[in-house]
Design a protein around this motif. Structure first.
Motif, mmCIF file in Angstrom:
data_model
loop_
_atom_site.group_PDB
_atom_site.id
_atom_site.type_symbol
_atom_site.label_atom_id
_atom_site.label_comp_id
_atom_site.label_asym_id
_atom_site.label_seq_id
_atom_site.Cartn_x
_atom_site.Cartn_y
_atom_site.Cartn_z
ATOM 1 N N ARG A 83 0.866 -1.188 0.000
ATOM 2 C CA ARG A 83 0.000 0.000 0.000
ATOM 3 C C ARG A 83 0.897 1.231 0.000
ATOM 4 N NH1 ARG A 83 -5.340 -0.280 -0.767
ATOM 5 N NH2 ARG A 83 -5.921 1.226 0.785
ATOM 6 N N ASN A 84 0.456 2.237 -0.735
ATOM 7 C CA ASN A 84 1.120 3.523 -0.614
ATOM 8 C C ASN A 84 0.110 4.626 -0.873
ATOM 9 O OD1 ASN A 84 0.875 3.834 -3.388
ATOM 10 N ND2 ASN A 84 3.044 3.686 -3.798
ATOM 11 N N ARG A 85 0.425 5.785 -0.393
ATOM 12 C CA ARG A 85 -0.429 6.957 -0.581
ATOM 13 C C ARG A 85 0.339 7.917 -1.464
ATOM 14 N NH1 ARG A 85 -1.028 11.841 2.803
ATOM 15 N NH2 ARG A 85 -3.117 12.676 2.490
ATOM 16 N N TYR A 101 -4.763 13.022 -2.847
ATOM 17 C CA TYR A 101 -3.959 11.941 -2.283
ATOM 18 C C TYR A 101 -4.832 10.695 -2.266
ATOM 19 C CZ TYR A 101 -0.510 15.331 -0.693
ATOM 20 O OH TYR A 101 0.452 16.311 -0.655
ATOM 21 N N ARG A 103 -4.808 6.319 -1.683
ATOM 22 C CA ARG A 103 -4.125 5.081 -1.290
ATOM 23 C C ARG A 103 -4.354 4.033 -2.368
ATOM 24 N NH1 ARG A 103 -1.894 5.518 3.479
ATOM 25 N NH2 ARG A 103 -2.851 6.783 5.092
ATOM 26 N N ARG A 104 -3.279 3.411 -2.813
ATOM 27 C CA ARG A 104 -3.337 2.404 -3.873
ATOM 28 C C ARG A 104 -2.431 1.226 -3.512
ATOM 29 N NH1 ARG A 104 -7.324 3.894 -7.550
ATOM 30 N NH2 ARG A 104 -7.066 6.019 -8.243
ATOM 31 N N ARG A 130 -0.151 2.432 -10.059
ATOM 32 C CA ARG A 130 -1.064 3.494 -9.604
ATOM 33 C C ARG A 130 -1.914 3.983 -10.771
ATOM 34 N NH1 ARG A 130 -1.961 6.824 -5.650
ATOM 35 N NH2 ARG A 130 -0.285 5.950 -4.393
#
Length: 151
Positions: A83-85, A101, A103-104, A130
């Motif tokens: 996960r990252n934002r 922003y 989260r993906r 993303r």
């Protein structure tokens, strides 16, 4: 150049159905060229067909290494992890331009048909992952203002 539909247009909230006949996807060459032209003119990395008012379950995306565009028909994310934002822009949020922003998943596995109608499964990471998630959201009638936080 085709006009990109802006947020609030009802076409952006509809789920685009899968293409049932994948035997002659080359009939979409002009459509692919229109999507690439939109990306080039608007400095975008990718564009989904419903962003220009079409109901074809596909998008085009620019390869970060080669600079070439590729079409993805009937794309489905079949796996994802990490996960990252990150901050995202969108061609359908240009009047005025805003960023969110979101989260993906960091890595995804995508199943899709190529221009020849052949099923492909490919792994994507980081920015390409993303971008694909963003375009698949478009095809599912979801815009990033519904899942992200305004910058």
């Amino acid at each position: 150049m085709r006009k990109v539909l802006q947020v609030g247009h009802e076409h952006l909230t509809r789920v685009v159905p899968e293409l049932e006949d994948l035997t002659n996807l080359k009939v979409y060459r002009n459509h692919i060229c229109e999507l690439i032209e939109v990306c080039e003119e608007m400095n975008g990395m990718a564009c989904a067909s419903n962003q220009i008012g079409e109901s074809v379950r596909m998008f085009v995306m620019k390869n970060l290494i080669t600079g070439e565009y590729k079409a993805y028909f009937n794309p489905w994310i079949i796996e994802g992890n990490g996960r990252n934002r990150g901050l995202e822009g969108c061609l359908s949020f240009r009047e005025p331009e805003v960023q969110y922003y979101v989260r993906r998943k960091q890595n995804i596995k995508l199943k899709y048909a190529d221009i020849n109608g052949d099923e492909q499964i490919e792994v994507f990471v980081d920015l390409e992952a993303r971008c694909i998630q963003h375009e698949c959201d478009h095809l599912n009638g979801i815009t990033f203002d519904k899942i992200g936080k305004l910058k």
